[in-house]
Design a protein around this motif. Structure first.
Motif, PDB file in Angstrom:
ATOM      1  N   LYS A 265       1.529  -8.060   0.482  1.00  0.00           N
ATOM      2  CA  LYS A 265       1.322  -6.892   1.328  1.00  0.00           C
ATOM      3  C   LYS A 265      -0.125  -6.849   1.811  1.00  0.00           C
ATOM      4  O   LYS A 265      -1.036  -7.245   1.077  1.00  0.00           O
ATOM      5  CB  LYS A 265       1.657  -5.611   0.564  1.00  0.00           C
ATOM      6  CG  LYS A 265       3.137  -5.492   0.212  1.00  0.00           C
ATOM      7  CD  LYS A 265       3.462  -4.149  -0.442  1.00  0.00           C
ATOM      8  CE  LYS A 265       4.954  -4.014  -0.672  1.00  0.00           C
ATOM      9  NZ  LYS A 265       5.320  -2.685  -1.254  1.00  0.00           N
ATOM     10  N   ASP A 267      -1.388  -3.974   3.976  1.00  0.00           N
ATOM     11  CA  ASP A 267      -1.789  -2.669   4.489  1.00  0.00           C
ATOM     12  C   ASP A 267      -2.007  -1.693   3.341  1.00  0.00           C
ATOM     13  O   ASP A 267      -1.058  -1.114   2.809  1.00  0.00           O
ATOM     14  CB  ASP A 267      -0.718  -2.123   5.439  1.00  0.00           C
ATOM     15  CG  ASP A 267      -1.149  -0.823   6.109  1.00  0.00           C
ATOM     16  OD1 ASP A 267      -2.240  -0.315   5.790  1.00  0.00           O
ATOM     17  OD2 ASP A 267      -0.372  -0.311   6.953  1.00  0.00           O
ATOM     18  N   ALA A 270      -0.592   2.029   3.965  1.00  0.00           N
ATOM     19  CA  ALA A 270       0.816   2.273   4.259  1.00  0.00           C
ATOM     20  C   ALA A 270       1.468   3.129   3.182  1.00  0.00           C
ATOM     21  O   ALA A 270       1.235   2.928   1.985  1.00  0.00           O
ATOM     22  CB  ALA A 270       1.565   0.951   4.386  1.00  0.00           C
ATOM     23  N   GLU A 271       2.286   4.112   3.613  1.00  0.00           N
ATOM     24  CA  GLU A 271       3.065   4.884   2.649  1.00  0.00           C
ATOM     25  C   GLU A 271       4.047   3.953   1.950  1.00  0.00           C
ATOM     26  O   GLU A 271       4.222   4.003   0.739  1.00  0.00           O
ATOM     27  CB  GLU A 271       3.826   6.005   3.363  1.00  0.00           C
ATOM     28  CG  GLU A 271       4.656   6.859   2.421  1.00  0.00           C
ATOM     29  CD  GLU A 271       5.400   7.973   3.139  1.00  0.00           C
ATOM     30  OE1 GLU A 271       5.963   8.843   2.459  1.00  0.00           O
ATOM     31  OE2 GLU A 271       5.423   7.976   4.388  1.00  0.00           O
ATOM     32  N   GLU A 273       4.832  -0.228   2.763  1.00  0.00           N
ATOM     33  CA  GLU A 273       4.801  -1.419   3.615  1.00  0.00           C
ATOM     34  C   GLU A 273       6.069  -2.227   3.372  1.00  0.00           C
ATOM     35  O   GLU A 273       6.482  -2.428   2.227  1.00  0.00           O
ATOM     36  CB  GLU A 273       3.577  -2.266   3.293  1.00  0.00           C
ATOM     37  CG  GLU A 273       3.428  -3.480   4.205  1.00  0.00           C
ATOM     38  CD  GLU A 273       2.164  -4.275   3.913  1.00  0.00           C
ATOM     39  OE1 GLU A 273       2.019  -5.368   4.476  1.00  0.00           O
ATOM     40  OE2 GLU A 273       1.328  -3.796   3.114  1.00  0.00           O
TER      41      GLU A 273
END
Length: 399
Positions: A265, A267, A270-271, A273
């Motif tokens: 991952k 990000d 991100a809530e 990703e």
């Protein structure tokens, strides 16, 4: 490839009688029932189940025959429960409200063995030992799963982290214990202890450390927010991600391959990703390769095949079979319909569990469970269950 529908002699433990058990403290009650008397307590002796699978649902556990997928027992158990192989041919470790409990899945009943503690976390099997990490206390328990057949808690090693955190630990063949470092607010790396719990070495260049996997030649890796940290032959080696933030939080290893499979991952804001790339970590050459699957996946999507091949259950509904050395996608095996990973990690989503050359895949949207031959891609059998399942595991002997 060897078939996972294997035969073996049933032990005396397998003929255990299913009885009701009461959880203490903040837990609820659980009661065993057969598939015909679901949801009610029963003192009826439970027949032994061959190569059992255990699936969680909201309110309990299902025990299924590993060959026919027949639902053989329903155990009511409140709370959010998680399941992992205990390391022998009969038992599964269940993470409950009160701690780790040992389920005799073959005999279809809970044993009296429990490792109490808040927030039971990772269960790791390696080199003939099973290791439990309790997040709420930082306590590590190590035992030989062969001792579970006695019905009593096996004698074993204990270690308590300096501070409680969401961690993981693994014991190596020589008795060294690798355990993560961190607090409730921040996780930084890992340390290694000798057989007397004396520190040998540590590395704190692994921010957000999470998850572990062991590869061929006993290379052990833990994931970081910027790559992976590998421990082998007495020393740590950091393998950096190609991105400043390249989180590898979930990994799957195989004794048949020096290459580990991980998620990837990029990000940090991100809530949730939904990545399409996975990582292949070469523990021999200390290199990391990224493979784009063309579809997203979840933390319950990663597994390894009998020859070490990397397996990923994509949201396109297929099991992607990836050559662990070249990174080439060898084939895609249809398993379930298209799906999307839910925002809440505790919500149900299709889950992949592999034993030998059989892949078991849950389809909670249809309350279904499938057994698939990895070699041929053929669906061996399927079953529809009373409730949608969440986690899926089973008995797995050996490490």
């Amino acid at each position: 490839m060897t078939k996972s529908i294997r035969s073996r002699a049933l032990t005396g433990t397998a003929l255990a009688v299913a009885v009701s058990t009461v959880l203490t403290a903040c837990g609820g009650e659980d009661s065993s029932s057969d598939a015909k008397a679901e949801g009610t307590a029963s003192a009826t002796p439970a027949a032994a189940v061959k190569d059992p699978l255990v699936a969680t649902f909201d309110g309990g556990l299902y025990i299924l025959d590993g060959e026919s997928l027949k639902l053989t027992r329903t155990i009511e158990l409140s709370g959010f429960n998680r399941v992992n192989p205990a390391g022998d041919e009969d038992h599964v470790v269940v993470s409950t409200d009160t701690g780790f409990r040992v389920l005799d899945a073959t005999g279809q009943t809970f044993t009296d063995i429990e490792y109490k503690g808040a927030k039971p976390g990772h269960v790791v099997r390696h080199a003939g030992k099973t290791v439990l990490f309790t997040d709420g206390t930082g306590e590590v328990n190590v035992f030989d799963p062969a001792g579970l057949s006695s019905g009593k808690k096996p004698e074993g090693r204990t270690y308590t982290s300096a501070e409680a955190h969401h961690g993981v630990a693994i014991e190596l063949a020589d008795g060294e214990l690798l355990s993560t470092l961190g607090t409730e607010e921040k996780r930084t790396g890992a340390l290694v202890l000798d057989g007397n719990n004396k520190e040998i070495t540590r590395n704190e260049k692994c921010p957000g450390v999470h998850g572990e996997a062991a590869a061929q030649n006993e290379a052990v890796a833990v994931g970081c927010e910027n790559g992976v940290l590998i421990y082998q032959d007495g020393k740590f080696t950091k393998v950096d991600a190609p991105d400043d933030y390249g989180r590898i939080g979930n990994q799957a290893g195989s004794d048949n391959s020096p290459v580990l499979l991980g998620d990837y991952k990029t990000d940090p804001e991100a809530e949730l990703e939904r990545p399409t790339r996975v990582s292949l970590i070469d523990t021999e050459n200390k290199k990391l390769r990224l493979v784009d699957l063309g579809t997203s996946y979840s933390f319950r999507s990663l597994a390894r095949g009998p020859e070490g091949e990397a397996l990923v259950l994509g949201t396109d509904g297929a099991i992607h079979v990836v050559d662990q050395n070249s990174g080439e996608i060898e084939k895609k095996i249809p398993a379930v319909g298209k799906w999307q990973e839910p925002l809440d990690w505790q919500q149900a989503r299709p889950t992949l569990f592999v034993r030998d050359d059989t892949a078991y895949v849950s389809d909670p949207g249809k309350k279904a469970l499938h057994a698939i031959d990895l070699e041929t891609g053929r669906k061996l059998t399927s079953v529809t269950l009373p409730e949608s399942t969440n986690e899926l595991s089973g008995v797995v002997a050996g490490h």
